[in-house]
Design an enzyme around this catalytic site. Structure first.
Site, PDB file in Angstrom:
ATOM      1  N   GLU A  46      56.704  48.092  21.603  1.00  9.48           N
ATOM      2  CA  GLU A  46      57.707  48.824  21.238  1.00  9.48           C
ATOM      3  C   GLU A  46      57.898  49.107  19.651  1.00  9.48           C
ATOM      4  OE1 GLU A  46      57.426  46.187  23.115  1.00  9.48           O
ATOM      5  OE2 GLU A  46      58.274  46.768  25.166  1.00  9.48           O
ATOM      6  N   HIS A  86      66.554  40.923  31.153  1.00  7.24           N
ATOM      7  CA  HIS A  86      66.731  42.228  31.912  1.00  7.24           C
ATOM      8  C   HIS A  86      68.369  42.486  31.925  1.00  7.24           C
ATOM      9  CE1 HIS A  86      62.666  41.910  32.895  1.00  7.24           C
ATOM     10  NE2 HIS A  86      62.487  42.908  33.243  1.00  7.24           N
TER      11      HIS A  86
HETATM   12  C1  LIG Z   1      58.130  43.293  25.307  1.00  6.94           C
HETATM   13  C2  LIG Z   1      57.994  43.860  26.693  1.00  6.94           C
HETATM   14  N1  LIG Z   1      57.907  45.218  26.888  1.00  6.94           N
HETATM   15  C3  LIG Z   1      58.176  45.511  28.301  1.00  6.94           C
HETATM   16  C4  LIG Z   1      58.139  44.956  29.288  1.00  6.94           C
HETATM   17  C5  LIG Z   1      58.379  45.255  30.641  1.00  6.94           C
HETATM   18  N2  LIG Z   1      57.106  44.805  31.317  1.00  6.94           N
HETATM   19  C6  LIG Z   1      57.080  43.863  32.369  1.00  6.94           C
HETATM   20  S1  LIG Z   1      55.633  43.657  32.667  1.00  6.94           S
HETATM   21  C7  LIG Z   1      54.981  44.850  32.029  1.00  6.94           C
HETATM   22  C8  LIG Z   1      53.373  45.416  32.076  1.00  6.94           C
HETATM   23  C9  LIG Z   1      52.564  44.326  31.764  1.00  6.94           C
HETATM   24  O1  LIG Z   1      51.300  44.577  31.764  1.00  6.94           O
HETATM   25  P1  LIG Z   1      50.018  43.523  31.398  1.00  6.94           P
HETATM   26  O2  LIG Z   1      50.242  42.810  30.529  1.00  6.94           O
HETATM   27  O3  LIG Z   1      48.695  44.235  31.785  1.00  6.94           O
HETATM   28  O4  LIG Z   1      50.423  42.406  32.684  1.00  6.94           O
HETATM   29  P2  LIG Z   1      50.362  42.652  34.213  1.00  6.94           P
HETATM   30  O5  LIG Z   1      51.625  43.055  34.822  1.00  6.94           O
HETATM   31  O6  LIG Z   1      49.148  43.808  34.589  1.00  6.94           O
HETATM   32  O7  LIG Z   1      49.889  41.310  34.734  1.00  6.94           O
HETATM   33  C10 LIG Z   1      55.928  45.406  31.232  1.00  6.94           C
HETATM   34  C11 LIG Z   1      55.616  46.886  30.514  1.00  6.94           C
HETATM   35  C12 LIG Z   1      58.313  43.270  28.939  1.00  6.94           C
HETATM   36  N3  LIG Z   1      58.391  42.545  29.876  1.00  6.94           N
HETATM   37  N4  LIG Z   1      58.231  42.884  27.617  1.00  6.94           N
END
Ligand SMILES: Cc1ncc(C[n+]2csc(CCOP(=O)(O)OP(=O)(O)O)c2C)c(N)n1
Ligand SMILES: Cc1ncc(C[n+]2csc(CCOP(=O)(O)OP(=O)(O)O)c2C)c(N)n1
Ligand SMILES: [Mg+2]
Ligand SMILES: [Mg+2]
Lengths: 325, 361, 325, 361
Positions: A60, A129
Site C-alpha cells: 500500500e 475489514h
Molecule cells: C496489508 C494488506 N493489504 C491487502 C490485503 C487484502 N488481501 C488479503 S489476502 C491478499 C493476497 C495475499 O496474497 P499472498 O500473500 O500470496 O497469500 P495467499 O492469499 O496466496 O495465501 C490480499 C491482497 C490484506 N489482507 N492486507
C-alpha cells in the site's frame, strides 16, 4: 435514467472520467485484470489498456507513494486500498506526504489524486475489514475526505474528487455497495465537495450522519414521524472540510443535535461536530448535543458485530431521549 | 556493461581514480571534457564551501539545523552529472552537491535549512522534488514519476537518493520492487556514508554490500567508490542511458563517508573514533579530483584559491540575504493547505489576524 | 532530593526499572550505543549490556513489530520512536496489532510494552519534528496514551507505563525536555494512569491541558489571578483512558470550560473533551465550552512556527473572553 | 548443506519426490519413520477434508468467509513437522495443515472463520500466534519472538509463514533484515502459491525466485518444491537445526499452487485458466505422497477410505458444534480491550446492557 447501485455508479464515474481525461489512471491490488475485489474497476483495463488501469504488487505504501510521483508528473491517479483497514501501511505516505506537498513547496507541486477505499462494518467480515477511520484523515490538514451515501452521490462526488486539484480520500461504505439502486444520470455531473446535504427538512432536532447510516437514519425518520417527531436529517457527504454553516443553521433552527457514526466514540468524528455546534449554536441548544456511535472497542468479528451496528431502532430511541430532554 | 563486470556478489567495486588522483582503470575513464570536469569540480568546491560556512553560521547561532554533505561531494555531483536537465531529481536530504548542480539557487538551500517552506519552492524549470524528511519515503515518489513518464511515453529519467540507513526501511524495498515490476526509468543511488546518525553501516544489515539488495528485485546493482567522481559518473551514466532506453531501473551503492556531523545537533565523537575519520579524510573526494585535474594541467593552486575566495564571498552574501528574509507572514501558513482556503481556514485565519492586529497581543 | 529535568527523569525511570525487572528491554534507532538523540537512554547499554539496550536498523515498523513478539515471549519492551513524526510507518503495527492482541486472542496474549516518543512543537525543528498526534492513538481502543508535564510526572508515569499490562503510548513533550528542573525522589513511585491532576484549584473556569502547555497555562493562571480570575487548571496526564470524572466535577463547579492543545483543532483531542463536558455538565454551563488549539494547518517550519505556538498571553485572552461571556 | 547446494541464483530447486511419488534424490530423503510419515499424511488428509467440507458449508450458507489451503498441504505440514512443540508458529492466514499439526483444535479453526475471537484463543500449550490479516505484518512479530528467545538464552525456534504476495510488503523486508541483524532463530517460509488473490506471482516481482530475496539480507535462501513433503521437510529441518544452534534465520520459498479460490468470496475463473489448474492438480501433494506411502507398503486404498470416512464424520461433527456456539455475549466485546475495563468502557457497557435489557430494543 438507468438504475445503478453504488458500486456500478463508482465504476461508471471512473469509466467516464478515464474516457474524458487521458491523465486519469486507476490502479491498486487486483484492480486491473480482475477489476477489483468489489468489481469497482471492472472493464476499465480492457477499455483503456494496461497502462491506465493495472494491478500492483501487494504494497500500500508503494501504491500511494507512487501515486504521489504520478500526480507530480502530470497524471491524475485514482488508487484503491482494498479495504480501509489496509491503508495503515500507507499512512506514512498519506499523512507525511500526500497531505503536505502543496504547502511544503508553497504551491510548486500539488497532488490531484484520489485514494478510494471501502470502509465500515455490517458485512460480517474478517478482522480489519470493518473499521471506520474517517477521523484520521479528517484531522490531517491538506486532505479532503468524502463519503457518499447513494449511487447518485457516489458518481457525482467521485467525479468531483478526481477533478479536485487537491488529494481526496474517498471512503466507500461497503455495506451499501449493492444494497439498493437509484436512478443515476448517464451525463457528467458533479456534487461539490465541502457541502452537506439536507436529506429531509425538519423542526425538532438536527441529525447528522453519513455513508451507510444515512439510510438507517431515513428509516428512523419515518418511525419518528409517526411518533410526531420531525427530524432534520443532514448527510454530511464531506467530512473534511466540514460544512459548518449548514449544520449550525440547522441547529439554530431545531435547538437539538444528534450525530450518528459507526466510528469509535471517543476522539471520533462526532466529537468535532458537537464542538462546532457548541461554538456556533450554544445559545440555541435545548438539550446537550449528543452522539450515537460505535463503542470504544475494536470492531467485533461477525458473531459479535450485531452489538456494534447502529440500528434504526437505536436512532429512534436516542432521538426520543433528546427531544424529551 | 559495468553492472555485469562489477557484480557485488563477487565482492567487486568500481574504482577509476585512486586516492592519489591516479587513474587505475584507464579503459573506464568516462568521456568528460575538460570544461565539464572543471564544472563538476567547481560544484564540489561550492558545496564544500557552503558546508563549511553553514557550520560556522550555526556555531555563531545564526543557523538552525543543517545537514552537511561534507565528504560526499563526489557521490552527489558525480551521479547527478550523468543526468540531463529534463530528468527528475528526488533527493533524500543530504545531497547539496546534486541540488546545486541541478540548479537550485543556494539562497533556497539556505532558506530551507533556515526554516521556511519557500526553500522548497524551486524555480519553475528545476525538476527536483523537495527534501524528504521521513527516511526512504521519497523513493516511491521517484518510481511514480517514472511510471508517469512511461505512460506518457516520455524518456525522462529519475535519479533518486537514499542513505545506507534508508535501505532498512520497508519503503525502500517497496519502491525498488515497483520500479522493477513497472520497468521505470529510475536510478537509485545509495549514499552509503557508513552511518545513520550514530548507527554504523554494519549494524544496519548483514548483507555484505548494499548493492546486492538489487538481487531481491531482479534489478542490476553495482557498488562504486563514492569518493571517486569518475567512477560514480561512469556507473550512473550507464544506468541513466539504460533507463532512457527503456531498460529499467538500476541500484548504485556509492561507498563514501560523512566527514562531518549528522546534523548540527549531532556530536559524532560520541560514536566514532577520530582515527577512522582521519583515514577517510585521506580519501577526500575533492583532494583526489583536484590532483587529477592538476596532473591534467587544467587546474592549479592559484585557480583553487581564487575560486574559493569567490565562493566564500558568494556564500556569505547569499546567507546575509537569507538572514534578512524574516519571518513567514501569517497568511502563508494558511494559503497553501489547499488550492483554495477552506471556509474553516478562512475563519481561523481571519480570527487570528484580527486578534493579533487588534493589539490584544 | 536531586533536581532533575524531564529527560533525566525519563532516563532514571528506565534505569531503575531495568535494574528492578530483568524483562525490561530498551531499543530503537540510536538508542543503544549513543544513548538516544535526546540522551533519554544514555548509559543504559553500558550498564545492562547490548542484549537489553540496543540500536536497531532504521525501520519503525520493525521496531514496533518486533516489540510485539518480544512482549508475547516474556519481555517488556520499551521502544523509542525518534520523533513522533516517524511513528507513521509503524501505525500499521500499532493500530493493527499492538492495540488488538489482547482482544483478538480473548486474553491469551497481551502486550506489556511502551512506545516512547518525543512530540510537539516549539523547538524550531525541521518538517515532521513538531507534530502533536496524540489523537490518533487516543481514538484507538486497546491503547493507553500518557503525556507527562514535569520531571516528577515523567518518572512516575513512565514507571507506571512500563508496569502496565497493556500497551502504552508515552508521548514526551520535547520542548520541555530540558526546560526546567524539579525535585524528583530517588525512590520508586508510580503515578496512576487514567487519572488527571488538578494543578491548581479555582472557581471561575476549568482549564484542561497537558504536556508542555501545562507550564504555559500556569503562567497564564498567575496573570489571570492578578486580573481577578481564578482558574481551575487540570493536567490531563493520561489522554486515554480519559479521567472524565475529574473534568466533569470541575466544570460542574466552575460552569466554564477551556481545553488547550497544540494538536490541530478540527477532529483534535479538544473536541472529545468538549463532548464529554456536554455530556456530563451541560446544565452547568454558563458559556460555550471552548478550545484554544493549533490551527488546521501543517505545523509551520521555524520561521512561521511562532504563529502556531500557543502563548500564555493567548491563554489569558481566551480565558477572559470566556469568563466575560 | 542444502542451502549451499541449492543456490536459487543458480536456478536450483530442491526436489526429492517426483509427481509420481518416486524418489529422485535418494541421498536427501529425510529421516522420517513410517509412523511419522503416516502421521504427516493423515494431517494432510484432515486438512484437505476440512477444506472440502468448509467449501460445502459455505455453499450451503452455513459458513462465512473461508480461505482454503487446498493444494498447499505439503508446504504447510512438511515445514511445521520439522519444528518441535516448544517452537513458535507464526501463521499468515492459510496454513491449516500447520495449525492442525501444531495442535490447534479443529473446532477453533472453524470458530475463527465462523467469526469469533474465541477462535484465536488457543489452548495454553499451543505456541502459535493468531492469524494475521494485514499481509506480512506478522513477520516482525516472529522476529521479536526470536529476539526474546535470544535474550533469555532459550533455544526455541520460530517458524513464520508469508505468501508470495506478502513478499512485496515493506514489512517483509524489515523483518528479514531484523532477523539477520539480530541473528534470530527464525525460519521464514514463503508459500508461493502463484497468486495474491488475482495477481499472479510474475506481477509481484521481477526477481526470478522469491528465495533469492534472502541475498538482500545476507541470509541463506532456498527454493523447494512445495508440493513435495519430503523436500519441504528436509529444507525446513536443516533451517530449524541451524536456527537452534544459534546460526540465525533462513528463507525458504516453497513453490506450490492454490487449487481452490482465494477465499470463499473469490471466483478464480475470472483470472486463471482451468488448464493451468488442471496441470497443478497433476502435481497434487497428497496424491504424490500417497503413492510413495503405497509403494513403501505402509498405506493402501482401504486405509485411505476409512481414514477419510473418519475425518469426514469428525469434521461434520465439529462444525455442528461450532454452529451451536451462537453469538458472542455483549460483555465479551468489552472485556478484553484492556486487562481491566476502563471507566469509560464500563459506562458504555452498562448503558447498552441496560438499554437492551430494558426491552427498549
Ligand atoms: C496489508 C494488506 N493489504 C491487502 C490485503 C487484502 N488481501 C488479503 S489476502 C491478499 C493476497 C495475499 O496474497 P499472498 O500473500 O500470496 O497469500 P495467499 O492469499 O496466496 O495465501 C490480499 C491482497 C490484506 N489482507 N492486507
Ligand atoms: C522514518 C524516519 N525515521 C527516523 C528519522 C530520523 N533520522 C533522520 S536522519 C536519520 C539517519 C539516516 O541515515 P541514512 O539513511 O544513512 O542517511 P544519512 O543521514 O547518513 O545521510 C534518522 C534516523 C527520519 N527522518 N525518518
Ligand atoms: Mg548514512
Ligand atoms: Mg499467494
Amino acid at each position: 435514467m438507468p438504475l445503478l447501485n453504488n458500486i456500478s455508479a463508482i465504476n461508471q464515474a471512473l469509466d467516464q472520467e478515464m474516457e474524458r481525461d487521458q491523465s486519469v489512471v486507476v490502479y491498486g491490488e487486483d484492480v486491473g485484470y480482475e477489476g477489483g475485489v468489489f468489481r469497482a474497476t471492472v472493464g476499465l483495463q480492457k477499455k483503456y489498456g494496461e497502462k491506465r488501469c493495472f494491478d500492483t504488487p501487494l504494497a500500500e505504501a508503494g501504491i500511494v507513494g507512487s501515486a504521489v510521483g504520478m500526480a507530480i508528473n502530470g497524471m491524475k491517479p485514482v488508487v484503491e486500498m482494498q479495504f480501509s483497514g489496509f491503508v495503515l501501511p500507507a499512512l506514512n505516505q498519506i499523512i507525511g506526504h500526500v497531505a503536505r506537498f502543496r504547502n511544503r513547496t508553497r504551491g510548486k507541486y500539488h497532488l490531484p489524486m484520489v485514494i478510494r477505499m471501502p470502509y465500515g462494518g455490517g458485512v460480517r467480515a474478517l478482522e480489519h475489514h470493518s473499521e471506520s477511520i474517517e477521523d484520521i484523515f479528517a484531522q490531517t490538514p491538506g486532505l479532503k475526505v468524502v463519503i457518499p451515501s447513494t449511487p447518485y452521490d457516489s458518481k457525482g462526488l467521485l467525479l468531483a474528487a478526481i477533478r479536485d486539484p487537491d488529494p481526496v480520500i474517498f471512503l466507500e461504505p461497503k455495506r451499501i455497495y449493492r444494497a439498493f439502486k437509484q436512478e443515476v444520470p448517464e451525463e457528467d455531473y458533479i456534487i461539490p465537495i465541502g457541502k452537506a446535504k439536507i436529506v429531509k427538512e425538519g423542526t425538532d432536532i438536527t441529525v447528522v450522519t453519513w455513508g451507510a447510516l444515512v439510510r438507517e437514519a431515513q428509516k428512523a425518520a419515518k418511525v419518528l414521524e409517526e411518533k410526531g417527531v420531525n427530524i432534520e436529517l443532514i448527510d454530511l457527504r464531506t467530512i473534511s472540510p466540514l460544512d459548518k454553516g449548514t449544520i449550525i443553521d440547522s441547529v439554530q433552527k431545531t435547538g437539538r443535535f444528534l450525530v450518528i457514526h459507526e466510528a469509535y466514540k471517543s476522539f471520533g468524528p462526532g466529537a468535532e461536530l458537537i464542538s462546532i455546534v457548541n461554538e456556533g449554536a450554544f445559545l440555541y441548544l435545548e438539550a446537550p448535543p449528543a452522539r450515537l456511535t460505535g463503542f470504544d472497542v475494536t470492531v467485533p468479528l461477525p458473531m459479535g458485530e450485531h452489538h456494534f451496528i447502529i440500528t434504526p431502532e437505536q436512532i429512534v430511541d436516542k432521538v426520543m431521549e433528546i427531544v424529551s430532554y | 556493461m559495468l553492472v555485469e563486470k562489477y557484480n557485488p556478489l563477487e565482492g567487486k567495486r568500481l574504482e577509476i581514480l585512486d586516492k592519489e588522483g591516479n587513474i587505475i582503470n584507464e579503459s573506464l575513464v568516462p568521456d568528460l571534457s575538460d570544461e565539464r570536469l572543471i564544472e563538476l569540480y567547481k560544484t564540489m568546491l561550492l558545496a564544500r564551501m557552503t558546508d563549511i560556512k553553514a557550520l560556522q553560521y550555526q556555531r555563531q547561532g545564526r543557523m538552525l539545523t543543517y545537514a552537511p554533505n561534507l565528504g560526499q561531494e563526489a557521490t552527489q555531483v558525480g551521479s547527478i552529472a550523468a543526468t540531463e536537465k529534463r530528468d527528475w531529481l528526488v533527493p533524500a536530504f543530504r545531497e547539496l552537491g546534486a541540488w546545486l548542480y541541478k540548479g537550485v539557487p543556494l539562497e533556497q538551500v539556505f532558506l530551507y535549512w533556515y526554516g521556511t517552506e519557500e526553500g522548497s519552492n524551486f524555480p519553475e524549470d528545476v525538476k527536483m522534488l523537495p527534501i524528504s524528511v521521513p527516511i526512504a519515503s521519497q523513493l516511491n515518489h521517484a518510481v511514480g514519476l517514472g511510471m508517469a513518464s512511461n505512460i506518457k511515453g516520455e524518456d525522462d529519467v529519475t535519479i533518486a537518493y537514499v542513505g545506507d540507513g534508508g535501505t532498512s526501511q520497508g519503503e525502500f524495498s517497496e519502491a525498488l520492487n515497483f520500479a522493477a515490476v513497472f520497468n521505470t526509468p529510475t536510478v537509485f543511488v545509495i549514499s552509503n556514508n557508513h552511518f545513520a546518525i550514530s548507527v554504523p553501516r554494519r549494524s544496519q544489515t548483514k548483507a555484505k554490500t548494499l548493492a546486492q539488495k538489487a538481487v531481491a528485485f531482479g534489478m542490476p546493482g553495482i557498488q562504486v567508490d563514492g569518493n571517486d567522481l569518475l567512477a560514480v559518473y561512469a556507473a550512473t551514466k550507464e544506468a541513466v542511458d539504460r533507463a532512457r532506453r527503456g531498460e529499467g531501473p538500476t541500484l548504485i551503492e556509492a561507498v563514501t563517508y560523512r566527514l562531518g556531523p549528522h546534523t548540527t545537533s549531532d556530536d559524532p565523537t560520541i560514536y566514532r573514533e577520530e582515527s577512522e575519520v582521519e583515514e577517510w579524510r585521506g580519501k577526500d573526494p575533492l583532494k583526489r579530483l583536484k590532483k587529477y585535474l592538476i596532473n591534467k594541467k587544467i587546474w592549479d593552486e592559484g585557480k583553487e584559491e581564487s575560486q574559493n575566495d569567490e565562493y566564500e564571498k558568494f556564500v556569505n552574501e547569499t546567507f546575509k540575504k537569507v538572514e534578512k528574509y524574516g519571518l513567514v507572514p501569517l497568511e502563508d501558513i494558511f494559503k497553501y493547505q489547499y488550492e483554495e482556503m477552506t471556509p474553516n481556514l478562512v475563519e481561523q485565519y481571519e480570527a487570528y489576524k484580527k486578534y493579533t492586529e487588534g493589539g490584544e497581543k
